[in-house]
Enzyme design. Structure first.
Site, PDB file in Angstrom:
ATOM      1  CE  LYS A 556      -4.687 -24.714  18.160  1.00 25.94           C
ATOM      2  NZ  LYS A 556      -4.689 -25.230  16.509  1.00 25.94           N
ATOM      3  CE  LYS A 562      -3.513 -30.175  19.267  1.00 27.10           C
ATOM      4  NZ  LYS A 562      -4.220 -29.991  17.704  1.00 27.10           N
ATOM      5  CE  LYS A 668     -13.109 -27.205  12.109  1.00 27.46           C
ATOM      6  NZ  LYS A 668     -12.582 -28.421  13.259  1.00 27.46           N
TER       7      LYS A 668
END
Ligand SMILES: *Cc1c(COP(=O)(O)O)cnc(C)c1O
Length: 821
Positions: A556, A562, A668
């Site tokens: 990512k 994150k 995903k």
């Protein structure tokens, strides 16, 4: 005449012989090449024959929309992160088999030719990829939705890793030619204005005030259309991308006066507008050129839509019933002012009539709670660059604040808080978007809740009916059917093919949990996909990894929220355990990273360097061997994710709770049978609900707890109370991973140890490490892991963008479905 008509309506054939003949025709006569060498000309010829077959249905779709004139939806987005299109378009047309055979007869292999396609990387990450998934689902659902975006000449930069550092290289994706999927539509060229000034007149006949925007610089907007086919349904929707060019190639007067240079420079300035995508994810650039891009998109698109409207309608009476605009974040929020400008200044509607149209056609999607990502523009810049839209914004604000004053008489503080024009002379784009829209949505349940409670609470109190949630999704056509052909085959055989357009079918997999043969195939497919990923790793970074190890993946954008750093700390902890011999019941792991840092984001770039330095130490230590490998895959992109997601065992979704709006990478992975280790953030909350809490590796503070801790967070407490964390910090601080680069990670160490660490990395270290140990144990129980893997796929159906788009349509857009015959 009669004969011509017969030819025009005859459908193009897609049998193997015709495809082969057409392919050779394009290669030989259009491109002037032969079959002798394998190169991109073969790819181009292939794309042309596929495009021919799309163009036919494209025309039919367009004709259906024109003749039935249904309500239309428009998705305005500064980013469309499309990636490759060949495989997807073949899948949707249903001619993969025939194309494969035709190529084989010519001695070519579809899989090889496909690899030559360059990603259309017109986006940064999640937000742009979401837009691409949305338009895919809209076409499959037969919704009359058109995408509008910019045709950047340079897309997302290509990332190279040199000595562990990120290097950015320009992505000249168009090469020296064009994008072979697109059609240039010069007949729909528009003119967009910048600069100049406003002059007001009173119309002597009507007494109404008329404003002219005069003396502006004019830039041409040239549309290029990209076909977006639905799955085997003849619908081909349009993604219209605007390209900027100078209105006149040379201003002759200036040229004659010898101002050749100025004339050419002006041309450059115009063309600069769509030169390059800003590579910032979750932070704003604040650059004038970025504002130009935003207005260019909005103005060209709205003019286009209004012009099309006028071809079929002679009033604006039911414009609002027939059109709806979805704003992908605040980037296109100038649409609120621009539609007012067009309706009031050009179409001579009254302010109230125009405002009624705007506020029943605009819908805004918020994508972030991070303060650094909330867009504002200096009013002074807006005045200079967009004098008329800025006047309109001031008038919108004047009327809006009067409304606030009515609701809360005397509450000056609230008026100040809610004003579209902030106290520092800035225009708050999110507030403009909310004031001008009938719908405001977040992108996951938690995120939408936090918007109402926090960031937009004042607005929620004023207009509770505007607020709603639309949890993101991903398209299973790209992320399962195209990216994971092994899984596709198994699903087709086991539950039939309908899952491709009806993902709820996946729940039928639960019946297979006890089927030994099915489970064996499931494991075989995962192993093959891991081998494919291992080959990619070997090719890209020349590291050999064992596909029997657990593939633990965090790919990512690199961003502090994150928390790639938390993952890195865990790796150092595992390394420490190996070095001290604490390896009973060890699970071998490959820790895989990928992601780009914004070029100006120093901390994120340093995190990349740290991961690469840790990799170097770990991968070259003979004590470590296959117990632990660390890999940073360069240039993370859509096409690399198509290999990575199917080859993943454990998906890392470890953002500080309350910071990730939704995430879509998490979805995903889930669809492809990965298990998730994650915090209660964004759509992770819903993933955990869907798969069952006992089947999800949860750790960390909740959003409420993180919020409560802010202001009294003391990282030293966590270090003092945790020997493992002490050992990890010690290795970092003594420079074990930067022996020949003294001090380079000081900023990272400081960021972990400061009270002001908003991301509270150390607060979650212990629970993360403990949950990682549980994940490692779970991986050893192969049978159980397979069950969990199947359950993840079986229970992922709610994360299809088909579901997301149905909800946008049912609750916001209300478009009819148009079957193309
Ligand atoms: C899905 C995707 C993203 C979004 O990933 P998150 O983990 O949700 O941030 C970003 N980039 C690419 C190339 C993707 O395919």
């Amino acid at each position: 005449m009669v004969k011509q008509k017969a030819v025009a309506t005859k459908e193009i054939m897609s049998d193997v012989d015709t495809l082969e003949r057409d392919f050779m025709h394009y290669l030989r006569y259009h491109l002037g090449r032969e079959l002798t060498s394998k190169d991109e000309y073969q790819l181009t010829a292939l794309i042309y024959i596929v495009r021919d077959r799309l163009v036919e249905n494209w025309k039919k779709t367009w004709d259906s929309y024109q003749s039935q004139s249904p309500k239309r939806g428009y998705y305005l987005s500064m980013e469309f992160l499309i990636g490759r299109s060949l495989r997807n378009n073949l899948l949707n047309l249903g001619i993969e088999g025939e194309i494969g055979e035709a190529l084989e007869k010519l001695g070519l292999e579809l899989e090889e030719v496909e690899q030559l396609e360059i990603d259309a990387g017109l986006g940064n990450g999640g937000l742009g990829r979401l837009a691409a998934c949305f338009i895919d689902s809209c076409a499959t659902l037969q919704l009359p939705v058109m995408g509008y975006g910019l045709r950047y000449e340079y897309g997302m930069f290509r990332q190279i890793i040199k000595d562990g550092f990120q290097i950015e290289e320009p992505d000249h994706w168009l090469g020296f030619g064009a994008y072979p999927w697109e059609l240039k539509r010069s007949e729909y060229t528009r003119i967009v204005k910048f600069g100049g000034y406003c002059r007001s007149y009173v119309n002597p006949k009507t007494g109404l005030l008329i404003v002219h925007w005069e003396d502006a610089e004019e830039v041409l907007a040239m549309p290029f259309d990209v076909p977006i086919p639905g799955y085997k349904n003849k619908t081909v929707n349009t993604l219209r991308l605007w390209d900027a060019s100078a209105a006149e190639d040379f201003k002759l007067t200036e040229f004659n006066q010898g101002s050749y240079f100025e004339a050419v420079a002006a041309k450059n300035e115009a063309e600069n507008i769509t030169m390059v995508l800003y590579p910032n994810d979750s932070s704003e650039s604040g650059k004038e050129l970025r504002l130009r891009q935003q207005y260019f998109l909005v103005s060209a698109s709205l003019q286009d839509i209004v012009a099309n409207w006028e071809r079929h309608n002679d009033s604006y009476d039911n414009f609002a019933e027939r059109n709806v605009f979805q704003l992908n974040d605040t980037h296109p929020s100038l649409a609120v002012a621009e539609l007012m400008r067009i309706l009031v200044d050009e179409k001579r509607l009254s302010w109230d009539e125009a405002w009624a149209i705007v506020t029943t056609t605009m819908a805004y999607t918020n994508h972030t709670l991070l303060p650094e990502a909330l867009e504002t523009w200096p009013a002074a810049l807006m005045n200079r660059l967009l004098p008329r839209p800025m006047q309109i914004i001031e008038e919108i604000n004047r009327r809006f604040l009067a409304q606030v004053a009515m609701k809360w008489p005397g509450d000056i503080d609230r008026q100040r808080r809610m004003s579209i024009l902030g106290g520092q002379g800035e225009v708050r784009m999110a507030y403009l978007a909310i004031a001008g829209s009938f719908s405001v949505n977040g992108v996951a349940a938690l995120h939408s809740q936090l918007l109402k409670e926090g960031l937009f609470n004042d607005f929620y109190q004023l207009w509770p009916h505007k607020f709603n949630n639309k949890t993101n999704g991903v398209t299973q056509r790209r992320w399962m059917a195209a990216a994971n052909p092994g899984l596709r085959q198994l699903l087709d055989k086991t539950i039939g093919e309908s899952w491709v357009t009806d993902l709820s079918q996946l729940s039928k997999l639960e019946k297979q949990l006890t089927n030994k043969a099915f489970r064996k195939k499931w494991d075989d497919i995962k192993l093959q996909n891991k081998q494919r990923l291992a080959e990619l790793i070997k090719r890209e970074v020349n590291i050999k990894v064992d596909p029997n190890s657990m593939f633990d993946v965090q790919v990512k954008r690199i961003h502090e929220y994150k928390r790639q750093l938390l993952n890195a700390l865990h790796i150092i902890h595992l390394y420490n355990r190996i070095k001290r011999g604490d390896t009973d019941n060890w699970t071998n792991r490959v820790m895989i990273f990928g992601g780009k840092a914004a070029p100006g984001y120093d901390m994120a770039k340093l995190v990349i360097k740290l991961i690469n330095n840790i990799a170097k130490v770990v991968n070259n230590d003979p004590d470590v061997g296959d117990k632990l490998k660390v890999v940073f895959i360069p240039n993370y992109s859509v096409s690399s994710m198509e290999v990575i997601a199917p080859g993943t065992d454990l998906s890392e979704q470890i953002s500080t709770a309350g910071k990730e709006a939704s995430g879509t990478g998490n979805m995903k992975f889930m669809m492809n049978g990965a298990l998730t280790i994650g915090t209660l953030d964004g759509a992770n909350v819903e993933i955990r609900e869907a798969v069952g809490e006992e089947n999800f590796f949860l750790f960390g503070l909740t959003a409420d707890q993180a919020l409560a801790k802010a202001g009294r967070y003391n990282p030293q407490d966590y270090i003092d109370n945790d020997h493992d964390l002490q050992a990890v910090m010690r290795l970092l601080e003594v420079g074990h991973f930067n022996q020949h680069e003294p001090g380079i990670f000081n900023d990272i160490i400081a960021s972990l140890k400061t009270h002001h660490d908003q991301w509270m990395v150390l607060a979650d270290f212990r629970s993360y490490v403990d949950m990682q140990a549980k994940a490692a144990d779970a991986y050893q129980d192969k049978e159980h892991w397979t069950t969990l893997s199947i359950l993840n796929t079986a229970r992922s159906s709610v994360f299809s963008t088909d579901r997301t788009m149905e909800q946008y349509n049912d609750e916001i857009w209300k478009l009819p479905k148009i079957a193309v015959k």
